[in-house]
Design an enzyme around this catalytic site. Sequence first.
Site, PDB file in Angstrom:
ATOM      1  N   SER A 251      30.756  43.926  36.779  1.00 38.74           N
ATOM      2  CA  SER A 251      31.586  43.601  35.626  1.00 38.74           C
ATOM      3  C   SER A 251      31.417  42.132  35.255  1.00 38.74           C
ATOM      4  O   SER A 251      30.643  41.411  35.890  1.00 38.74           O
ATOM      5  CB  SER A 251      33.052  43.875  35.959  1.00 38.74           C
ATOM      6  OG  SER A 251      33.503  42.898  36.878  1.00 38.74           O
ATOM      7  N   LYS A 252      32.182  41.746  34.255  1.00 38.90           N
ATOM      8  CA  LYS A 252      32.175  40.357  33.768  1.00 38.90           C
ATOM      9  C   LYS A 252      32.340  39.361  34.904  1.00 38.90           C
ATOM     10  O   LYS A 252      31.770  38.286  34.899  1.00 38.90           O
ATOM     11  CB  LYS A 252      33.342  40.161  32.804  1.00 38.90           C
ATOM     12  CG  LYS A 252      32.979  40.406  31.378  1.00 38.90           C
ATOM     13  CD  LYS A 252      34.122  39.978  30.457  1.00 38.90           C
ATOM     14  CE  LYS A 252      33.817  40.485  29.068  1.00 38.90           C
ATOM     15  NZ  LYS A 252      34.921  40.975  28.324  1.00 38.90           N
ATOM     16  N   ARG A 253      33.180  39.750  35.835  1.00 34.92           N
ATOM     17  CA  ARG A 253      33.510  38.895  36.960  1.00 34.92           C
ATOM     18  C   ARG A 253      32.256  38.450  37.743  1.00 34.92           C
ATOM     19  O   ARG A 253      32.222  37.402  38.354  1.00 34.92           O
ATOM     20  CB  ARG A 253      34.435  39.694  37.877  1.00 34.92           C
ATOM     21  CG  ARG A 253      35.301  38.971  38.811  1.00 34.92           C
ATOM     22  CD  ARG A 253      36.428  39.896  39.277  1.00 34.92           C
ATOM     23  NE  ARG A 253      35.917  41.196  39.741  1.00 34.92           N
ATOM     24  CZ  ARG A 253      35.310  41.388  40.907  1.00 34.92           C
ATOM     25  NH1 ARG A 253      35.126  40.383  41.716  1.00 34.92           N
ATOM     26  NH2 ARG A 253      34.883  42.588  41.244  1.00 34.92           N
ATOM     27  N   GLY A 255      29.480  37.653  36.515  1.00 34.84           N
ATOM     28  CA  GLY A 255      28.726  36.581  35.862  1.00 34.84           C
ATOM     29  C   GLY A 255      27.927  36.963  34.641  1.00 34.84           C
ATOM     30  O   GLY A 255      28.090  36.359  33.616  1.00 34.84           O
TER      31      GLY A 255
END
Length: 475
Positions: A251-253, A255
């Site tokens: 996910s976005k987390r 990077g």
Amino acid sequence: MQVVTRFAPSPTGFLHIGGARTALFCWLFAKHHGGKNLLRIEDTDRARSTPESIETILDGLTWLGLDWDNKDYSDEKGGGRNYYSQYEQRERHAEVARAMIENGTAYYCYCSPQELDAMRTDQKAKGLPQRYDGRWRDRPANEAPQGIDPVIRLKAPQTGETTVVDAVMGSITVQNSQLDDMVLLRADGTPTYMHAVVVDDHDMGITHVIRGDDHMTNTFRQVQIYKAMGWDIPVFAHLPMILGPDGAKLSKRHGAPAVSDYRERGYLPEAVRNYLLRLCWSHGDDEIISTTQAIEWFDLGGIGKSPARFDFAKLGSVNAHYIKETPDAALAKLAEPFIAKTLGHPLSLAQLDLLARAMPDLKPRAQTLVEIAEMAVFYFHTGPLPMDEKAAKLLTPEARAVLADLAPRIENLAGFNAEAMELLARAYAEEKALKLGVVAQPLRAALTGSTISPPIFGVAGLLGKDETLRRMRAV
Ligand code: GLU
């Protein structure tokens, strides 16, 4: 039978790297079989779909080189579109739902939202699973209340089981009693996602549905629609998830969720393709697989069932491989925008040519175009050269004296190139009984603004005599 695959993104955001893997597998499978790979934009959800998102998706696919074979549509305003739009098919979706009413596999349901809420509350209180209870399945039309627009629901089989033989996940069976009568067409006449996908896949002649395994549970319901219409059921292949390095869903987390992130970070499309191919698909222990080879080898049997972990270090080394393989002039063109961004202006043709000539020294040291740009930008400063801390420290009065001493000798050189510079520096070091480094390091600081650089005499050779002297005199 001609193989027809499709990539069917919803245009509600960027092109996710996981979506790109799906797109790649669809594309490879079609290419492998000499078939067609189609693009369908699932823009039925008008509130969440945006034209910007469609642009991003088309851009991302184009950058990755994942072309599609359906490019000629016109929309209701008469404009051209180069993909299949789900929204534009809404009439057809409604028509199929009505055909299902006709053939007895669907029915009108007049439940109001309040009634459905009450049904769920009641089921919850009784500890039952919350699902539509089929109360309008067999009610005659003359019982329909006035003033309520009905939805159309699937008359799903209530007994027996539905088995899906997935090309990746194998054979999976659910009891039909687990599946309720889902809505096909809403009261406002718009299709549900579940219904639209099946109608489109049928109409587009899709033979193989390759998609993420988050859609596996939808498949059982979708199969009911195919059966209700008497349509051929395509082969399904659900791809395992991609996890982040920590084992959580990518996910976005982590990077870099979007394809555009990889482009901006200086990865080459062929490297991203190669890396994505290896996420859940394998051919022995092969890691570096060219696209031509991938087309030859790709099959659904090579897809594993377990999720893959995204490994940025591995992507970096795959990218480094493709960077080394790219011819110098082509690589210079690819790196140019990154350098231009730092400089604030594009490179001139002469500078681009210099960059190409510097490539043999740059490319073995870089994993990305961004790294190449960072290493190469010093060549192109025409004004004062930014100096890093170590380089500034290295330029002691003694070091500057060495440079001052060298300058006239360089000036007097008849022919100036890397070899001549090296000979001159070596001769000077010998004459003054200095280690070569005592001469070379100040030169490196002066010419590159850093203590780390490509081989320094080569740098001087590329900069040329005038620029070499200018930079030496500037410090
Ligand atoms: N539009 C769906 C998505 O973006 C894909 C649907 C499908 O492949 O069947 O997840």
